[in-house]
Design an enzyme around this catalytic site. Structure first.
Site: not given
Ligand code: GUN
Length: 284
Positions: A52, A96, A119
């Site tokens: 990413k 994450q 996200d």
């Protein structure tokens, strides 16, 4: 059977992100910034974060990775998020997952300012998605699946869609987005009875269960669309999806390969979410 080529579609999204950034920089604006929080040394998580941040840098986004040992406290993590919320240079914040067991994932995620929740995992953004509110930031994998279906002009309205898996990251937001596009959606999970029969009725089947090559020809309908979200290692150490590609390939109309299907779309859509936030921020 034809392939839904996520690599190709992601390339288009990435090119357009790159162009947009160059335009904004030429106008004198700052560079967009994505902050990623990585806790512990889970191999898969480290690899995803690396991919990413590398892609972000490649496109002209400043990617900052905050790495912590697995024994960091929930308080320290929340404090960092509160700091990043205040920092006007930070457009998007993502944590994450998974986090270590001693940390309450939901509690940590709720600290993220929904406007920086790149996200789409805060209750605010997931709630908005279920209310079909266009200001929702959608989780990247779900958005990637929808963009791929759109790119290949696959009809969603009026179809029977079946989603296997009910995670906040994949199953729930994908089900919401398919429903928002007027599919009739069934969400299946580990307690579902008659999974095969339900899947067999699916015009669109989305699978995110984490079981290598579990879904075979007995689960799929003729001429259906199969979206494989799985990333598993098989017994030979090869990367495979949740769907047995060879078993279903002559039955289905379209299928996403693993690798090269949903994976590249997830990264592209995360960065696309970041750009939407950035553009709002610089235009404030
Ligand atoms: N872990 C695996 N996939 C994801 C994702 O899409 N977002 C986050 N935050 N963590 C993940």
């Amino acid at each position: 059977m034809a392939i839904l080529d996520g690599k190709l579609t992601a390339l288009d999204i990435n090119d357009s992100i790159k162009e947009d950034i160059l335009e904004y920089i030429a106008l004198g604006y700052r560079v967009p910034r994505l902050d990623i929080i990585l806790v512990g040394d889970d191999f898969g998580s480290k690899k995803y974060v690396e991919m990413k941040s590398k892609k972000a840098q490649e496109l002209g986004i400043k990617g900052v990775v905050h790495t912590f040992d697995g024994d960091i406290s929930q308080r320290e993590l929340s404090d960092l998020i509160v700091e990043l919320n205040k920092d006007e240079e930070v457009d998007g914040i993502m944590v994450q997952l998974p986090l270590p067991n001693h940390i309450d994932e939901k509690y940590v995620l709720e600290n993220i300012n929904p406007e920086k929740d790149v996200d789409g995992l805060t209750s605010t953004n997931l709630g908005k998605l279920f209310k079909n509110d266009s200001t929702a930031i959608a989780p990247a994998t779900a958005k990637g699946i929808m963009k791929l279906l759109e790119d290949y002009m696959i009809q969603i309205e009026g179809t029977n869609a079946v989603v296997i898996g009910r995670s906040d990251i994949v199953g729930l937001p994908t089900a919401a987005m398919l429903q928002n596009e007027n599919a009739t959606v069934t969400v299946c999970h580990s307690h579902t009875k008659n999974l095969k029969e339900i899947c067999k009725m699916a015009d669109i089947l989305v699978v995110g269960i984490g079981k290598p090559e579990y879904i075979d020809m007995e689960y799929v309908k003729e001429k259906s669309i199969v979206i494989d979200v799985g990333t598993n290692k098989n017994s030979d150490g090869k990367l495979v999806g949740d769907v047995n590609f060879n078993s279903v390939k002559d039955i289905v109309e379209y299928i996403t390969p693993v690798p090269g299907g949903v994976g590249p779309m997830t990264i592209a859509c995360l960065l696309d979410n970041l750009m939407e936030i950035y553009i709002k921020n610089v235009q404030k």
